[in-house]
Design an enzyme around this catalytic site. Sequence first.
Site, PDB file in Angstrom:
ATOM      1  N   GLU A  67       8.009  12.357   9.850  1.00  0.00           N
ATOM      2  CA  GLU A  67       7.590  13.344  10.858  1.00  0.00           C
ATOM      3  C   GLU A  67       8.358  13.132  12.160  1.00  0.00           C
ATOM      4  OE1 GLU A  67       3.757  14.905  13.468  1.00  0.00           O
ATOM      5  OE2 GLU A  67       3.418  13.505  11.811  1.00  0.00           O
ATOM      6  N   LYS A 116     -11.133   4.909  -0.704  1.00  0.00           N
ATOM      7  CA  LYS A 116     -10.134   5.980  -0.793  1.00  0.00           C
ATOM      8  C   LYS A 116     -10.750   7.370  -0.881  1.00  0.00           C
ATOM      9  CE  LYS A 116      -7.009   2.650  -2.891  1.00  0.00           C
ATOM     10  NZ  LYS A 116      -6.223   2.228  -4.065  1.00  0.00           N
ATOM     11  N   ASP A 163      -1.998  -0.433   1.502  1.00  0.00           N
ATOM     12  CA  ASP A 163      -2.348   0.543   0.465  1.00  0.00           C
ATOM     13  C   ASP A 163      -2.446   1.927   1.106  1.00  0.00           C
ATOM     14  OD1 ASP A 163      -3.587   2.158  -1.469  1.00  0.00           O
ATOM     15  OD2 ASP A 163      -4.684   0.476  -2.318  1.00  0.00           O
TER      16      ASP A 163
END
Length: 405
Positions: free
Chosen positions: A101, A230, A305
Site C-alpha cells: 500500500e 482468527k 501469523d
Amino acid sequence: MTDSDVVALAERVRDGELRLYELEDHAEPDVAAAARRHLLAEETDTDLSAVGDYTFDAADAESNIENMVGAAQVPMGVVGPLPVDGGAAEGDHHLPLATSEGALLASVNRGVSTIRNAGGATARVLKSGMTRAPVFRVEDVAEAGEVSAWVREHVDVLADAAESTTSHGELQDVTPYVVGDSVFLRFSYDTKDAMGMNMATIATEAACDVVETETPADLVALSGNLCSDKKPAAINAVEGRGRTVAADVLIPHEQVEDRLDTTSDAIVEANTRKNLVGSAKAGALGFNAHAANVVAAAFLALGQDMAQVVEGSNAITTVDAREDGLYASVTIASLEVGTVGGGTGLPTQSEALDVLGYSGGGDPAGSNADALAEVIAAGALAGELSLLAALSSRHLSSAHADLGR
C-alpha cells in the site's frame, strides 16, 4: 540441482507416479519446489522466475509451508526512530513494515516524527494470555453444572496435565461457559516469547483427556470457537487474547499544528465522529482509523501469523484535547505476537526482528514478545495520529495523489 533432475521429478508427477506433496520424499526441498514450478509453469503457461527467486533454503521452510513452489515477495520499508518508554521496550526503535500500500509508511512515519518530537510514546502490556477453548457434550444442564464445578475446583490438576506437554507454557486459568448441553472451557496460557497457539492447542488436548476421565463430558472439538482464533469476536475485545497492549502520547498543541497541519480540536472531533460514533453505528468491534494497517505490515515483516490481524484490529483509539496538549492513545485488546517459533525463524523476518532488537527468547522469558507488542502498539498510534490529522485537514486524497498512489 540440475534441470534434468527437476524435469524428471515433474514427469513422475505428471505420469501419476507421485503426488505433489510427496516430492520431498524423493528429492531435496529446493528440487521439489523447482519441480512444482516446472509443472505449474507448463500447465498454466506462466513465467514463475520471480516466484522461484528466493534467498532462503527451502529445507528451512518445511515447518512453515507445504507444496512449496517459491516465495511471495512484499516490499519492506522502515519507520523511525520511534522512542518507546515501555514495560519491556525501551529507547529508539526502527520498525520494519512490509506492505504493497503506497503512502502507508510515509503516513506512519509522519506520526512517528510527531511522537518523537513530543518526547516519545509510553506503552505497556496490560495482560497476556493465549487461549484455546474446546467444546464438550453433556447430557443436560445438570451435567453441565457438574462439569463446570469440577473444572473450577481442579484447575491445578488440569495445569499439571497441560504443562506436562511444554517446557515453557503455563496454564493461567480455565473458565467454563455453558450453552444448554454444550460446555466450553476457555483455557488461558502464558506462552512466554512464543505466540503460542500450537503450544496452547497441544497442552489443552492433554487437559481435555483429564476432563473426559474425571467428568461425564465428552470432547466434541478441541476448538469450540470461543477461543476465538482468527475470527472477529467480542470476547477477545473484552477478555483479551495474546497481548492486551496500550500506547499513548501527549503532544503540545503547537506541535499538532506545526507537524500535523491541523488542530487538536479538529483531531478530537474527527476521532469522535469517525472512530467512535461511526464505528458504533457500523456495529464494529474495532473503534480505530486503520490500526490493522500497521499490525498487518508489522506481521508480514516480522514473521507473525497474518490471519491473526483479525484480532490485532481489535483496537480502540481515544483522543482528548487537554490543557497542555493533545492526548492520544491506542489500546489493542488482542495482539497475538511472538519472537520465537512460527515465521520468526525465516531469514528476512529474523533480520527484521534483529533490526527491531527483539529476536529470539527474552530475558526474562516473555520480555521480547512484550517489547514487540509495545513497539507495534506505538507504531499503530503513529498511524492513527497521521490518518486522523489527514482526515481533519482534508489532506487524505491529496497525500495519495502527491505520492502517485
